[in-house]
Write a protein that holds these residues in place. Structure first.
Motif, short mmCIF file in Angstrom:
data_model
loop_
_atom_site.label_atom_id
_atom_site.label_comp_id
_atom_site.label_asym_id
_atom_site.label_seq_id
_atom_site.Cartn_x
_atom_site.Cartn_y
_atom_site.Cartn_z
N SER A 99 -12.50 38.01 37.44
CA SER A 99 -13.91 38.32 37.70
C SER A 99 -14.18 38.67 39.16
O SER A 99 -15.12 39.41 39.45
CB SER A 99 -14.79 37.15 37.27
N SER A 100 -13.37 38.18 40.06
CA SER A 100 -13.58 38.52 41.47
C SER A 100 -13.12 39.94 41.78
O SER A 100 -13.52 40.52 42.79
CB SER A 100 -12.83 37.53 42.38
N ALA A 101 -12.33 40.53 40.90
CA ALA A 101 -11.81 41.88 41.14
C ALA A 101 -12.41 42.94 40.23
O ALA A 101 -12.36 44.12 40.54
CB ALA A 101 -10.28 41.88 40.98
N ILE A 102 -12.97 42.51 39.10
CA ILE A 102 -13.50 43.47 38.13
C ILE A 102 -15.02 43.51 38.22
O ILE A 102 -15.68 42.48 38.09
CB ILE A 102 -13.09 43.08 36.69
N GLN A 103 -15.54 44.68 38.43
CA GLN A 103 -16.99 44.88 38.37
C GLN A 103 -17.26 45.79 37.18
O GLN A 103 -16.79 46.93 37.14
CB GLN A 103 -17.50 45.50 39.66
N LEU A 104 -17.96 45.25 36.21
CA LEU A 104 -18.18 45.97 34.96
C LEU A 104 -18.78 47.36 35.16
O LEU A 104 -18.43 48.29 34.45
CB LEU A 104 -19.07 45.15 34.02
N LYS A 105 -19.65 47.51 36.14
CA LYS A 105 -20.28 48.81 36.35
C LYS A 105 -19.25 49.88 36.74
O LYS A 105 -19.44 51.05 36.45
CB LYS A 105 -21.39 48.74 37.39
N GLU A 111 -23.54 45.03 30.81
CA GLU A 111 -23.50 43.58 31.01
C GLU A 111 -23.32 42.83 29.68
O GLU A 111 -22.66 41.80 29.64
CB GLU A 111 -24.77 43.09 31.72
N ASP A 112 -23.91 43.35 28.61
CA ASP A 112 -23.81 42.70 27.30
C ASP A 112 -22.69 43.30 26.44
O ASP A 112 -22.77 43.34 25.22
CB ASP A 112 -25.14 42.77 26.56
N TRP A 113 -21.63 43.74 27.10
CA TRP A 113 -20.55 44.45 26.42
C TRP A 113 -19.93 43.62 25.29
O TRP A 113 -19.58 44.17 24.25
CB TRP A 113 -19.46 44.86 27.41
N ALA A 114 -19.80 42.32 25.49
CA ALA A 114 -19.12 41.49 24.48
C ALA A 114 -19.88 41.49 23.16
O ALA A 114 -19.25 41.51 22.09
CB ALA A 114 -18.95 40.07 25.00
N GLU A 115 -21.20 41.49 23.22
CA GLU A 115 -22.00 41.54 21.99
C GLU A 115 -21.93 42.92 21.35
O GLU A 115 -21.84 43.05 20.14
CB GLU A 115 -23.46 41.17 22.27
N LYS A 116 -21.96 43.95 22.18
CA LYS A 116 -21.94 45.32 21.66
C LYS A 116 -20.56 45.71 21.13
O LYS A 116 -20.45 46.61 20.31
CB LYS A 116 -22.35 46.30 22.76
N ALA A 117 -19.52 45.04 21.58
CA ALA A 117 -18.16 45.40 21.19
C ALA A 117 -17.69 44.75 19.89
O ALA A 117 -16.60 45.05 19.41
CB ALA A 117 -17.18 45.05 22.31
N VAL A 118 -18.51 43.89 19.33
CA VAL A 118 -18.13 43.22 18.08
C VAL A 118 -18.00 44.25 16.96
O VAL A 118 -18.86 45.11 16.79
CB VAL A 118 -19.17 42.14 17.71
#
Length: 122
Positions: A99-105, A111-118
């Protein structure tokens, strides 16, 4: 109708519940992603050459992004339950670990990728 087109329609419909145009675009996205990874290419700020067709979670501005390619792979994954119970938790854990190295943007994940990726189970 040619035999090849009939086969494409049958395969896309039977195994992926879609049409050949969508399936071809998803396969192209998966191929591009595989090739980038296989040749140690970067994924940050990556603009992909292919846009996956007919994926509702992908906004138009993100069509050539890692997020879109990720969802194309989701649609190709043979077992939705395994995607949801094994693959997604592994990706979440990887994102948390780094998490310190990955910026989702920077990889165009919302930000809600986990819910959308189901994956939708039948």
């Amino acid at each position: 109708m040619s035999i090849v087109l009939a086969d494409q329609k049958h395969f896309a419909s039977e195994y992926y519940k879609t049409v050949p145009k969508n399936l071809k675009s998803w396969l192209r996205c998966a191929t591009d992603l595989r090739n980038i990874c296989a040749h140690y290419g970067r994924l940050y700020y990556r603009i992909f050459s292919a846009i996956p067709a007919n994926i509702e979670e992908v906004e138009e501005k993100d069509g050539r992004s890692l997020w879109a390619a990720f969802l194309a792979v989701r649609n190709l994954y043979p077992n939705p339950q395994k995607w949801n119970e094994d693959f997604l938790p592994s990706i979440k854990a990887l994102f948390e670990k780094y998490s310190s190295a990955i910026q989702l943007k920077h990889i165009s994940f919302p930000e809600d990728w986990a819910e959308k990726a189901v994956a939708k189970e039948e």
